[in-house]
Design a protein around this motif. Structure first.
Motif, short mmCIF file in Angstrom:
data_model
loop_
_atom_site.label_atom_id
_atom_site.label_comp_id
_atom_site.label_asym_id
_atom_site.label_seq_id
_atom_site.Cartn_x
_atom_site.Cartn_y
_atom_site.Cartn_z
N THR A 1 0.84 -1.20 0.00
CA THR A 1 0.00 0.00 0.00
C THR A 1 0.88 1.25 0.00
O THR A 1 1.79 1.38 0.82
CB THR A 1 -0.93 0.02 1.23
N LYS A 2 0.56 2.17 -0.92
CA LYS A 2 1.34 3.40 -1.06
C LYS A 2 0.42 4.62 -1.02
O LYS A 2 -0.78 4.52 -1.31
CB LYS A 2 2.11 3.39 -2.38
N LYS A 3 1.00 5.79 -0.66
CA LYS A 3 0.26 7.05 -0.62
C LYS A 3 0.31 7.74 -1.98
O LYS A 3 1.34 7.70 -2.65
CB LYS A 3 0.84 7.97 0.44
N ASP A 4 -0.81 8.39 -2.32
CA ASP A 4 -0.86 9.18 -3.54
C ASP A 4 -0.90 10.67 -3.21
O ASP A 4 0.04 11.40 -3.45
CB ASP A 4 -2.07 8.77 -4.39
N ASP A 5 -2.01 11.14 -2.62
CA ASP A 5 -2.17 12.56 -2.30
C ASP A 5 -3.16 12.69 -1.16
O ASP A 5 -3.86 11.74 -0.81
CB ASP A 5 -2.66 13.32 -3.54
N ARG A 6 -3.25 13.89 -0.58
CA ARG A 6 -4.26 14.15 0.44
C ARG A 6 -5.61 14.36 -0.23
O ARG A 6 -5.70 14.88 -1.34
CB ARG A 6 -3.91 15.36 1.28
N ALA A 7 -6.67 13.97 0.45
CA ALA A 7 -8.02 14.12 -0.07
C ALA A 7 -8.96 14.42 1.08
O ALA A 7 -8.57 14.40 2.25
CB ALA A 7 -8.45 12.85 -0.82
N GLY A 8 -10.21 14.68 0.76
CA GLY A 8 -11.21 14.95 1.78
C GLY A 8 -12.55 14.36 1.39
O GLY A 8 -12.83 14.15 0.21
N THR A 9 -13.39 14.11 2.39
CA THR A 9 -14.70 13.54 2.13
C THR A 9 -15.71 14.00 3.17
O THR A 9 -15.35 14.24 4.33
CB THR A 9 -14.65 11.99 2.14
N LEU A 10 -16.96 14.13 2.75
CA LEU A 10 -18.04 14.35 3.70
C LEU A 10 -18.29 13.07 4.47
O LEU A 10 -18.12 11.96 3.95
CB LEU A 10 -19.31 14.79 2.98
N VAL A 11 -18.73 13.22 5.72
CA VAL A 11 -18.95 12.08 6.61
C VAL A 11 -20.24 12.30 7.38
O VAL A 11 -20.56 13.44 7.76
CB VAL A 11 -17.77 11.93 7.60
N TYR B 1 -20.00 7.15 8.67
CA TYR B 1 -20.19 6.69 7.30
C TYR B 1 -19.57 7.71 6.36
O TYR B 1 -19.93 8.88 6.38
CB TYR B 1 -21.68 6.54 6.99
N THR B 2 -18.60 7.29 5.57
CA THR B 2 -17.91 8.22 4.68
C THR B 2 -18.45 8.11 3.26
O THR B 2 -19.12 7.14 2.90
CB THR B 2 -16.39 7.93 4.64
N PHE B 3 -18.14 9.12 2.46
CA PHE B 3 -18.54 9.12 1.06
C PHE B 3 -17.36 8.77 0.16
O PHE B 3 -17.26 9.23 -0.96
CB PHE B 3 -19.13 10.48 0.68
N THR B 4 -16.46 7.94 0.70
CA THR B 4 -15.34 7.44 -0.08
C THR B 4 -15.18 5.94 0.16
O THR B 4 -15.59 5.43 1.21
CB THR B 4 -14.02 8.15 0.28
N ASP B 5 -14.61 5.26 -0.81
CA ASP B 5 -14.31 3.83 -0.66
C ASP B 5 -12.81 3.60 -0.75
O ASP B 5 -12.35 2.53 -1.13
CB ASP B 5 -15.03 3.02 -1.75
N ASN B 6 -12.04 4.66 -0.37
CA ASN B 6 -10.60 4.53 -0.55
C ASN B 6 -9.79 4.91 0.69
O ASN B 6 -8.63 5.30 0.58
CB ASN B 6 -10.12 5.36 -1.74
N LEU B 7 -10.36 4.79 1.86
CA LEU B 7 -9.53 4.95 3.06
C LEU B 7 -8.50 3.84 3.14
O LEU B 7 -7.45 3.99 3.77
CB LEU B 7 -10.40 4.94 4.32
N ASP B 8 -8.79 2.71 2.49
CA ASP B 8 -7.90 1.55 2.56
C ASP B 8 -7.16 1.27 1.25
O ASP B 8 -6.46 0.27 1.14
CB ASP B 8 -8.70 0.31 2.96
N GLY B 9 -7.33 2.13 0.24
CA GLY B 9 -6.64 1.93 -1.03
C GLY B 9 -7.36 1.03 -2.01
O GLY B 9 -6.79 0.65 -3.04
#
Length: 238
Positions: free
Chosen positions: A153-163, A188-196
């Motif tokens: 698992t690698k980092k790409d960039d910072r991001a943000g999401t509504l929760v 509950y987040t609006f992203t499916d990529n906290l884990d990559g």
């Protein structure tokens, strides 16, 4: 991304200004509470355990409440933690065989309404009060965009999401100016990529995995300790 850093800096400035205004208005006719959150965090998603409440990493935060009535308060908070996932800790055979791991840093800003099931009138200083409560509101969380390549698992960039936070707890005025609470809050987040598992970057789209129809969750569970100050309200009916 530059706009995310700008949003993050703006929210930090707003939070600092907000607390300054609180202390400048100590003669307001409402009870104010300011304090800390101390507990743990866990992740629910496509990597690691599927346990709903299982604190793994330290979570800390600050919070402020404006008690508008004995039944409800406006609540503002900032909380940060590290969330982790390890497939080897899962009881799902496919995850154990896959063996992915991840770590993500999250910083959460939240504003909303806390509702007490019973009257929590802190004007009655000689009376011990205990009440369950619930909280929800508008929350925005900053996190690291991740992707998995060759099992790493690698980092790409910072991001943000509504929760959307869904918090339940119980609290009591253990001393005259001290309120102690314990709460468990699923986010509950609006992203499916906290884990990559679902990178936003199109270059990594072939690397997606897991349940792409389910968003990620994270949970904070722990204690709140707040100090009450300013004049006690009478909560008189108009």
């Amino acid at each position: 991304m530059l706009y995310l850093h700008a949003i993050f800096n703006l929210m930090k400035r707003i939070l600092v200004l907000f607390f300054c205004l609180i202390f400048q208005n100590v003669l307001t006719a409402q009870i104010n509470e300011i304090g800390v959150f101390l507990g743990g965090s866990n992740f629910i998603g496509d990597v690691g355990k599927t346990t709903y409440v299982s604190p793994e990493k330290l979570a800390i935060g600050i919070l402020y409440k404006w008690n508008k009535s004995p039944r409800h308060s406006y609540r503002f908070s900032y909380t940060q933690s590290t969330i982790i996932g390890n497939d080897l800790d899962s009881d799902v055979k496919g995850r154990v065989e896959r063996g992915y791991t991840f770590k993500n840093e999250i910083k959460e800003f939240s504003a909303g309404l806390e509702f007490n099931f019973f009257d929590f009138n802190l004007h009655e200083v000689l009376t011990r009060k205990v009440t369950p409560y619930v909280y929800t509101g508008l929350t925005y969380t900053f996190y690291d965009e991740l992707y998995v390549i060759n099992g790493e698992t690698k980092k790409d960039d910072r991001a943000g999401t509504l929760v959307i936070p869904m918090i339940v707890g119980v609290k009591s005025n253990v001393f005259e100016n001290i309120v102690l609470g314990f709460e468990v809050g699923a986010r509950y987040t609006f992203t499916d990529n906290l884990d990559g598992s679902l990178p936003k970057n199109g270059n990594f789209e072939p690397l997606k995995f897991g349940n792409l129809n389910s968003k990620d969750w994270y949970v904070f569970s722990g204690f709140t300790i707040t100090y009450t100050f300013t004049e006690k309200p009478c909560y008189c009916k108009e």
